[in-house]
Design an enzyme around this catalytic site. Structure first.
Site, PDB file in Angstrom:
ATOM      1  N   ALA A 152       0.670  -1.186   0.034  1.00  0.00           N
ATOM      2  CA  ALA A 152       0.004   0.007   0.093  1.00  0.00           C
ATOM      3  C   ALA A 152       0.985   1.177  -0.031  1.00  0.00           C
ATOM      4  CB  ALA A 152      -0.978  -0.108   1.321  1.00  0.00           C
ATOM      5  N   VAL A 156       1.892   3.316   2.457  1.00  0.00           N
ATOM      6  CA  VAL A 156       2.856   3.828   3.377  1.00  0.00           C
ATOM      7  C   VAL A 156       3.717   2.474   3.858  1.00  0.00           C
ATOM      8  CG1 VAL A 156       3.038   4.234   6.011  1.00  0.00           C
ATOM      9  CG2 VAL A 156       1.544   5.545   4.488  1.00  0.00           C
ATOM     10  N   GLN A 208       4.167  -2.146   3.329  1.00  0.00           N
ATOM     11  CA  GLN A 208       3.970  -3.376   2.489  1.00  0.00           C
ATOM     12  C   GLN A 208       3.982  -4.496   3.517  1.00  0.00           C
ATOM     13  OE1 GLN A 208       6.763  -3.511  -0.664  1.00  0.00           O
ATOM     14  NE2 GLN A 208       7.997  -4.991   0.137  1.00  0.00           N
ATOM     15  N   ASP A 228      -9.761   4.453   8.458  1.00  0.00           N
ATOM     16  CA  ASP A 228      -9.278   4.133   7.390  1.00  0.00           C
ATOM     17  C   ASP A 228     -10.007   2.850   6.711  1.00  0.00           C
ATOM     18  OD1 ASP A 228      -7.935   4.413   5.084  1.00  0.00           O
ATOM     19  OD2 ASP A 228      -5.962   3.525   5.941  1.00  0.00           O
TER      20      ASP A 228
END
Length: 516
Positions: free
Chosen positions: A133, A135, A137, A287
């Site tokens: 992603a 920011v 992994q 999120d």
């Protein structure tokens, strides 16, 4: 004036957009059609790959620009009702399919953080990432105890890129407040500051782990939500080790359907989880895009990635609950009054006029399932209403609004027939009874009784001191009044010292006021 470093970043952003052909999309708009021919003068016009669809170009542009832009794309990916289908389908890939960073870098970060070799820390470790992603992994691994886990690793040099882009956002917000009249009402600088705090929190995986542990405790034994357990001995600022879960990604609707998922119950539980976190726990997962949510069939959610969480002040929490409930009851006058009382709109706003505007926006969407509501049109009309009444943006609620949009987007995908309002209304009514009803007030008194009882023996003494203080103040005031009267007589008999008398009187009067 924008600093040279930020100016270079702005030039780079434009370069990336042009490289992926997004200047072509911009130039197709009505505003820029007269100058489209200028694109022929750009070298990038001849370097771009015309065979790539626009959705692919937008996704790759966001990936190349970095984490902040990827997060923007993730947020948009949950709102397929607001985007063309081809773009929405591409943006979904930003949820967990961002290009990974090299395996050697991941291994180096893990070993630096843990202070030992990967072979010593884990019985097995897969160097190929399971997901990647904006920011961090994720890799799969097995602990020496045999437990299956995932290992989350921050991207190298992520802090520098984020600080650079946040700095650019600040500069753009300052320019907006200087040249755009609506920017102050939208509180652009404060919104950027709130965003900065949120994104920087994601860079500390120990903080994320503590967030996950708290939400796990809050939903212990729940049939609606499961949060994996954190493995604390191997968790550091840039490395997080967590229990590995197995579920179907919530965005894989066909796979869920084939497995016999209960879509109605899933949609209702999504709303229940949101309101429980916001109002019962005052600690919510902020999120909740589909890349972070999985399903354990038939209807249990599995959540990961708690880098972004939200909380509310008690006043905001109660105010929002009252607003929601008034809205669900279609009491638009109460909604208007609360907006004015809270200062969200100017105090000079006429309640009747504001009430009428809210009704005209909201009334058409009631008694309709999600599939029949045009949220694009609704958002447009809400923005128009906000502008008309100088409604001030509340930065502390931006995360909540984003999460609510994510929840609504998930509900639309899973069960479009969901009645969002009727699902949420009973929860809020029960919350009000528990927090603000007669039983709640009695319980609060009983909870405070031991503390009050401790003060009982001291009450006579406190009462005596209060009376004594009042009596002394009164005596002092009477003495001051006598002195003022004496000075007045002296002033009448001695005109030569008038100025000194006035000054002395002023000093005595000041003393009297302070004593009172």
């Amino acid at each position: 004036m924008i600093r040279p470093k930020l100016l270079l970043r702005l030039i780079h952003i434009n370069w990336v957009m042009m490289l992926h052909g997004l200047d072509e999309i911009v130039l197709k708009t009505h505003l820029f059609r007269p100058v489209r021919f200028l694109a022929l003068l750009s070298p990038n016009y001849w370097l771009r790959k015309p065979s790539e669809p626009r959705g692919v170009r937008i996704r790759r542009t966001l990936e190349d620009l970095g984490p902040i832009y990827v997060k923007f794309g993730q947020a948009l990916s949950t709102r397929k009702d607001l985007l063309p289908e081809d773009i929405a389908d591409e943006l979904v890939k930003l949820q967990d399919k961002v290009p990974p960073f090299p395996n050697e870098a991941a291994r180096r970060i893990i070993e630096q953080q843990l202070g030992q070799n990967i072979e010593e820390a884990f019985a097995e470790f897969d160097p190929n990432p399971l997901a990647s992603a904006s920011v961090a992994q994720v890799h799969t691994a097995t602990l020496n105890s045999g437990e299956k886990v995932i290992v989350k690793v921050l991207r190298p040099d992520i802090e520098q890129r984020i600080h650079s882009d946040v700095g650019l956002l600040y500069e753009l917000a300052k320019l907006a407040e200087r040249f755009w009249k609506d920017a102050k009402r939208l509180r652009a600088l404060e919104v950027v500051a709130e965003f900065e705090k949120t994104i920087l929190d994601e860079l500390d995986l120990v903080k994320e782990a503590s967030n996950a542990s708290k939400i796990r405790r809050n939903f212990e034994g729940s049939e609606a939500l499961y949060v994996p357990e954190i493995h604390w001995p191997l968790t550091r600022e840039k490395v997080l080790v967590m229990e590995r879960i197995h579920g179907i990604p919530v965005g894989e609707v066909e796979q869920l359907r084939a497995g016999g998922a209960d879509f109605k119950l899933l949609a209702e539980r999504g709303v229940e989880i949101f309101f429980t976190q916001v109002f019962r726990d005052n600690f919510f997962h902020a999120d909740m895009h589909p890349g972070n949510i999985f399903v354990d069939l038939p209807a249990k959610y599995l959540a990961v990635d708690f880098g972004i969480v939200g909380t509310l002040s008690s006043s905001d929490q109660r105010y929002l609950a009252e607003n929601f409930l008034a809205f669900f009851n279609r009491d638009y006058r109460r909604v208007a009054q609360m907006h004015i009382e809270s200062g969200w709109v100017p105090s000079s706003t006429r309640v009747e006029e504001f009430e009428s505007a809210i009704r005209s926006v909201c009334e058409p969407i009631f008694a309709k399932p999600l599939k029949d509501i045009s949220f694009g049109l609704l958002l447009l009309r809400l923005f128009q209403t906000a502008r008309r009444f100088d409604m001030v943006v509340q930065p502390q609620l931006v995360l909540l609004q984003k999460t609510l949009l994510n929840i609504e987007g998930l509900g639309r995908q899973l069960y479009p027939e969901l009645d969002l309002w009727q699902t949420a209304k009973p929860f809020l009514e029960n919350w009000f009874k528990e927090r603000l009803g007669p039983k709640a007030k009695l319980k609060k008194i009983m909870d405070q009784f031991p503390e009050i009882a401790e003060q009982f023996p001291e009450l006579p003494t406190l009462f005596f001191h209060a009376l004594d203080s009042a009596s002394k103040s009164k005596q002092q005031l009477e003495a001051n009044n006598r002195e003022i009267e004496q000075l007045r007589h002296q002033m009448e008999s001695n005109h030569s010292s008038t100025l000194w008398v006035i000054l002395a009187s002023a000093a005595i009067i000041s003393t009297a006021v302070l004593v009172q």
